[in-house]
Design an enzyme around this catalytic site. Sequence first.
Site, mmCIF file in Angstrom:
data_model
loop_
_atom_site.group_PDB
_atom_site.id
_atom_site.type_symbol
_atom_site.label_atom_id
_atom_site.label_comp_id
_atom_site.label_asym_id
_atom_site.label_seq_id
_atom_site.Cartn_x
_atom_site.Cartn_y
_atom_site.Cartn_z
ATOM 1 N N GLU A 6 29.214 15.509 -3.682
ATOM 2 C CA GLU A 6 28.974 14.511 -2.635
ATOM 3 C C GLU A 6 29.824 14.845 -1.420
ATOM 4 O OE1 GLU A 6 28.908 10.097 -3.335
ATOM 5 O OE2 GLU A 6 30.617 10.149 -1.931
ATOM 6 N N GLN A 47 30.051 5.914 -10.577
ATOM 7 C CA GLN A 47 31.207 5.801 -9.717
ATOM 8 C C GLN A 47 32.382 6.497 -10.406
ATOM 9 O OE1 GLN A 47 32.587 5.280 -7.064
ATOM 10 N NE2 GLN A 47 31.316 3.984 -5.748
ATOM 11 N N TYR A 93 28.233 1.923 -12.670
ATOM 12 C CA TYR A 93 29.670 1.641 -12.670
ATOM 13 C C TYR A 93 30.174 1.557 -14.102
ATOM 14 C CZ TYR A 93 29.375 0.463 -7.696
ATOM 15 O OH TYR A 93 29.195 0.514 -6.332
ATOM 16 N N ARG A 121 22.615 -0.553 -2.775
ATOM 17 C CA ARG A 121 22.639 -1.807 -2.032
ATOM 18 C C ARG A 121 23.475 -1.656 -0.775
ATOM 19 N NH1 ARG A 121 26.256 -6.883 -3.599
ATOM 20 N NH2 ARG A 121 27.716 -5.448 -2.581
ATOM 21 N N GLY A 122 24.650 -1.051 -0.907
ATOM 22 C CA GLY A 122 25.587 -0.936 0.199
ATOM 23 C C GLY A 122 26.678 -1.985 0.100
ATOM 24 N N ASP A 123 27.829 -1.672 0.646
ATOM 25 C CA ASP A 123 28.967 -2.588 0.581
ATOM 26 C C ASP A 123 28.826 -3.699 1.613
ATOM 27 O OD1 ASP A 123 30.206 -1.028 -1.386
ATOM 28 O OD2 ASP A 123 31.161 0.254 0.124
ATOM 29 N N HIS A 166 21.776 9.370 0.468
ATOM 30 C CA HIS A 166 22.128 7.993 0.126
ATOM 31 C C HIS A 166 21.382 7.079 1.101
ATOM 32 C CE1 HIS A 166 26.246 8.902 -1.937
ATOM 33 N NE2 HIS A 166 25.455 9.967 -2.003
ATOM 34 N N GLU A 208 26.035 -6.503 -16.083
ATOM 35 C CA GLU A 208 26.035 -5.179 -15.446
ATOM 36 C C GLU A 208 24.952 -4.280 -16.056
ATOM 37 O OE1 GLU A 208 27.441 -1.968 -13.004
ATOM 38 O OE2 GLU A 208 27.895 -4.114 -12.942
#
Length: 286
Positions: free
Chosen positions: A17, A175, A144, A108-110, A78, A157
């Site tokens: 990445e 992650q 996650y 989703r994004g932060d 992304h 989750e």
Amino acid sequence: MKVNDIYKNKKRTLSFEIFPPKKDTELSNIDETLEVLCELKPDFISVTFGAGGSVNKNRTIALARKIKEEYHVEPVVHLTCLHYDKSEIDSFAHEMQEEGIQNVLALRGDRTPKAEEKEDFKHSSDLIEYLKPRYDFGFLGACYPECHPESENKVTEIKSLKKKVDAGAEVLLSQLFFSNDTFFNFCEDCKLADIDVPIIPGVMPVINASQIKRMVSLCNAAFPERFQRIIDRYEDNKEALFDAGMSYALSQIIDLLVSDIPGIHLYTMNNPMVARRICEGIRNIV
């Protein structure tokens, strides 16, 4: 080539990445990192995406095109959705199609006070459900091992992750985490939930104490005792922290590789020294 096809044809993959430079004039400076990464012939390189209102979203596609055309490596873009409506997502998707980009990591994004949240997409599964019947992309999702910071518990989750896979995510990238047992236990939980897509562990070498603490606060990763001792002992010694952090990451990767996982995804932080050290350490065992 779509990433899911890569996993059908290979037993194990290596991927990286990177993130777009903050200035357009710095795009050319990314070549040093890309040249090092591509020496090991990665199966794909993912490129992070700016939050709502960020100009990095345009540099993401430009950098993905550069990776594909100049380095002949498959890029994964992304794509975040929380701060965009359907028309904006369509615009990004059309641009990616025109550039020949075939793979999307749906996120989703932060949440951030700097960007307004839109109503069309609340979860990455919503994004996949919208894009899949409209565009011929390969879809990846994030996972996650220690739960998303906003998750109620591990049960919710895993249910959310199952929904993401059912929507069309064909590969999952994890992650960062610092205990391999945490990852292995997470994979077992996924099997019990009939999540049967490749789950690729994401590893981030520790070379900057403040940076890693910020990342951990965002992704909910815990510090094992051995890892915490590294931070405590070398936090104020940059050179020693770099060497100790790289050694920890290499030992973590080697342990993963001998445990029959389907690949390794390395968070490079655009640092060619990190990329080179990792590549040299695993060149003969990938």
